[in-house]
Scaffold this active site. Structure first.
Site, PDB file in Angstrom:
ATOM      1  N   SER A 196      23.419 -10.351   1.282  1.00  0.00           N
ATOM      2  CA  SER A 196      23.888 -11.358   2.244  1.00  0.00           C
ATOM      3  C   SER A 196      25.127 -10.879   2.994  1.00  0.00           C
ATOM      4  O   SER A 196      25.266 -11.112   4.202  1.00  0.00           O
ATOM      5  CB  SER A 196      24.180 -12.682   1.525  1.00  0.00           C
ATOM      6  N   CYS A 341      34.056 -12.298  -7.700  1.00  0.00           N
ATOM      7  CA  CYS A 341      33.826 -13.730  -7.881  1.00  0.00           C
ATOM      8  C   CYS A 341      34.324 -14.132  -9.266  1.00  0.00           C
ATOM      9  O   CYS A 341      33.721 -14.955  -9.949  1.00  0.00           O
ATOM     10  CB  CYS A 341      32.362 -14.088  -7.689  1.00  0.00           C
TER      11      CYS A 341
END
Length: 833
Positions: A196, A341
């Protein structure tokens, strides 16, 4: 061994013959298998436990949020993550999709939002440029299961499959924005799957590019896992780009591709390979490293039960090595973004501090927090502690000797190592039980309270890093650091690399000699203790955007299908430290073309006869360069099925890769431009190759033959019925022109003006499809889903032009429904791409 295999086979056949019960197989009617209806009647279903005492203790002590915010932070962290998606800025329907969201879905979904207690159903992310990223207040599960939201869900699935939107977590969209990418930049996405962010980088370099032209820059997307490379290829394939190379390497060992011109090449290479670059360096590097992934708890709640502090400790060394490799491949003056993350400072600030420590003054941390003013970011931490096996450690001197291969100096804010003898003396003073002969006995370390420890404070400006927390803007958690390369990196003295290939720098003093060479060809191993097995998974969150796609690559065991980031799941298994036998201990040998195991070779297409037949048949203008820009993945020129087109920048990298012995292991490259026609009619036509749908937008402005311009009515009928006889077109002149074309592939362009002038000027709004001209009819060579999308867009444009809506015009609504049904069911026979 063969006899044992045969006997085992007979035994299995005997069991099947005797119809033995399969104890592992449950009947489909078993209610315990119904996960869609959890409740008291489903004893096998258990909700995820969204709490973990160790998690609470760890992050409270680290002070990632103020004590008064903790309850709100935890409450948001336990809620499902709202869905988010991004509009492809390079899509020709970008404006149409944005208008549809603003004028249709924002209003139609509002009632559902109010019923659920939300103020807005969907809204653009305020910090993303040009309203191209959107946030939904519904979770992905709600969108999939709620019937009221069914139309919105179908819209997301269709547009995602086409490539007009990408479903992506909101915080995952942030790192590429801070890279400051321009169309001429060479960009490296070092840990790219599922793709992405790579897709986002490609969109950026394609901004302001005219139809038929390609950016001067390119993107290299790399991932160490073969299966996730396949997922990466599937995601980026929707972009239809000639400016992308997908590679399959460990991030910390990505090849430098330095050309040594003193090495003689073969005669063919001397005449054919003329790359203008002699080393593969990048203007921008995105280093989104594998991490423990606790920032994704909202979309992967199973992490709650698995979380422990050792997950971050075990990844620290690998993250440092990958980041250092990225900096070595970065041009002086270039920018690198390091991101995770994870909320763990051992994976975040500690890694950034170690990077700055190793690089001396050659790299600086850049404060970019004001570049996206509406994005709520918090500064990085200056102090933190390390926790190991239930014990809090404030500095490296508190680490027991038997744990020093796992807990490293670089994990602490100061990054300082301490002399072993000083530690022994200190423990004697503290009364620790130490073997008096060699001081090597394991000591009993008292479990100190976190509040009793004297904290270290980093002397680096780590407040320039950015932390995104879930309760600030209803997102996931993310960490971002932007680094600028000011000069060449310091060289590593030979004595500072130990037998295991690790950097051995007790006091972490940067060496004096400045050079990138030390980082370019050393295959450094990483600490194998307490690091998870080499399946460092980035789970493909956005891959599940197309819920029913059969093409989605199978994930490795331990990979979470709900998370988009690099999430680690099994913290106890060791990572493999095997070094490729071709490179270990010796100078890298020249890799012959196509010798990578399991990977098709990259071959420049040089068949002049086929190229001339293509140019003549389609009347391709001489200004469109084919020679040197066409490649295949087949060594046999007589059996080439697909021909790919590459941009000038990719061409130069491929030539360099051949010059240096093909060090890059290339999984995918190029835009499919021509494909051999295999039907019975196709073997008798003047040109054996047809133009693919992916490559048509690039070559369209240069085609002068086999091209027709259709009225909207006939264009829509082609998409609807797939095959139409020449005499049945509404515009009889168009049917006559179609019958006069040479048999084979042709291009039909939608003529939107009413002047009827041929040809028309090709621009970003031009819509064209590939067709096959047969003996009596014209057939569409477009997939059913592409037909459906084009029909949707055509009808909506017609509605906007006429100033009417579907509800106000029942006839048009019926026509639209027929069109959609025929597109989805594939009623007519078609020749699909």
């Amino acid at each position: 061994m063969g006899s044992r295999g045969r006997n085992r086979g007979r035994t299995q056949r005997k069991h099947f013959k005797d119809k033995r019960d399969d104890v592992w197989k449950r009947p489909k009617s078993d209610p315990s298998l119904d996960l869609n209806n959890p409740g008291t009647d489903n004893p096998a279903w258990q909700p995820f436990a969204v709490q973990n005492a160790a998690f609470d203790e760890y992050y409270k002590a680290q002070g990632i949020v103020a004590p008064e915010e903790w309850d709100v932070f935890l409450e948001i962290l336990r809620k499902p993550l709202p869905a988010a998606f991004r509009i492809n800025s390079s899509s020709q329907f970008c404006y149409d999709i944005r208008c549809q969201l603003e004028d249709d879905f924002m209003k139609s979904l509002q009632a559902e939002a109010i019923e659920g207690g939300e103020v807005e159903a969907i809204k653009p992310l305020p910090w993303y440029p040009e309203k191209l990223a959107w946030h939904s207040n519904f979770s992905r599960m709600q969108i999939r299961k709620n019937r009221t939201l069914e139309r919105f869900h179908e819209f997301l699935k269709l547009e995602n499959e086409i490539g007009n939107i990408t479903r992506q977590e909101a915080v995952s969209m942030v790192p590429p924005l801070f890279l400051d990418v321009r169309p001429e930049h060479y960009v490296l996405d070092l840990c790219a799957a599922p793709g992405s962010k790579t897709f986002q980088l490609l969109e950026i370099i394609y901004q302001s590019i005219k139809p038929g032209s390609l950016p001067a820059g390119m993107v290299v997307a790399n991932d160490p896992d073969v299966q996730r490379c396949n997922l990466l290829i599937h995601q980026t394939k929707r972009m239809c780009t000639a400016n992308l190379i997908v590679t399959n390497h460990d991030g910390q060992q990505f090849p430098g591709c330095r050309s040594n011109k003193s090495i003689p090449n073969t005669r063919e290479e001397k005449t054919e390979l003329k790359s203008s670059i002699n080393q593969l360096l990048f203007d921008r590097v995105l280093c989104d490293v594998p991490c423990s992934g606790d920032g994704t708890l909202r979309k992967a709640p199973d992490i709650w039960r698995k979380w422990n502090s050792g997950m971050g400790n075990g990844l620290h060394s690998l993250q440092v090595l990958i980041a250092m490799r990225g900096l070595a491949l970065l041009k002086v003056g270039g920018r690198m973004v390091y991101s995770t993350c994870s909320m763990n400072p051992v994976e975040d600030e500690a890694v950034v501090a170690e990077i700055l420590r190793r690089c001396g003054g050659s790299v600086e941390l850049v404060d970019v927090s004001n570049e996206l003013p509406e994005l709520v970011c918090r500064p990085g931490l200056k102090k933190w502690k390390v926790r190991d096996r239930g014990v809090w450690l404030a500095s490296y001197k508190d680490v027991p000797k038997f744990r020093r291969s796992v807990i490293l100096p670089s994990m602490f804010p100061s990054g300082r190592g301490f002399d072993d003898q000083n530690n022994v003396n200190q423990r004697h003073e503290n009364g620790d039980n130490i073997n008096s002969e060699d001081g090597s006995k394991q000591v009993d370390v008292p479990v100190a309270s976190c509040d009793d420890l004297v904290e270290e404070i980093s002397n680096f400006p780590l407040e320039c890093c950015m932390r995104i927390l879930p309760h600030d803007q209803n997102t996931g958690a993310f960490f971002i650091a932007v680094l600028q390369k000011l000069s060449s990196l310091p060289a590593i003295p030979e004595k500072s690399i130990n037998k295991q290939g690790k950097l051995d720098s007790p006091n972490n003093e940067p060496p004096e000699n400045l050079s990138n060479q030390a980082f370019e060809d050393n295959n450094l191993e990483i600490d194998s203790e307490d690091v998870p097995d080499g399946k460092l998974s980035e789970a493909a969150s956005e891959a599940d955007a197309s819920d029913d796609k059969p093409e989605k690559a199978a994930l490795e065991p331990g990979q979470c299908n709900e998370c988009e980031e690099h999430v680690l799941e099994q913290p106890q298994a060791p990572i493999s430290t095997e070094v490729d036998s071709r490179t270990a201990g010796t100078k890298r040998k020249k890799q012959m073309q196509g010798k990578w195991k399991g990977v098709d070779p990259v071959v420049f297409f040089k068949d002049e006869i086929i190229m001339n037949s293509i140019k003549t048949f389609y009347g391709i203008d001489e200004s469109f360069a084919l020679k040197g820009h066409l490649i295949t993945r087949n060594n046999d020129p007589n059996h080439v099925k697909r021909i790919y087109y590459v941009s000038k920048s990719v061409k130069e990298v491929l030539e360099l890769n051949l010059q240096v012995g093909q060090q890059l292991k290339i999984s995918s490259v190029g835009l499919k431009m021509f494909e051999r026609q295999t039907s019975r009619e196709g073997t008798s036509v003047p040109c054996l190759f047809r133009i693919s749908s992916e490559g048509l937008p690039v070559i369209l402005p240069y085609i002068t033959k086999q091209i027709l311009y259709s009225s909207p009515v006939d264009f829509k009928h082609l998409l609807q019925y797939k095959t139409i006889k020449f005499a049945e077109f509404v515009d009889s002149q168009f049917g006559e022109k179609a019958s006069n074309l040479m048999m084979g592939c042709c291009v039909i362009v939608l003529r939107q003006d009413k002047s009827g002038s041929d040809p028309i000027k090709v621009d970003s709004s031009t819509i064209a499809i590939g067709c096959w001209k047969g003996r009596a009819s014209l057939s569409v060579m477009v997939t059913a889903i592409d037909c459906q999308e084009l029909l949707e867009r055509l009808v909506k444009r017609m509605e906007m032009e006429e100033g009417t809506s579907v509800r106000e015009n029942n006839g048009k609504a019926d026509e639209l429904q027929d069109v959609r049904s025929s597109a989805s069911n594939g009623e007519a026979e078609s020749m699909t791409d």
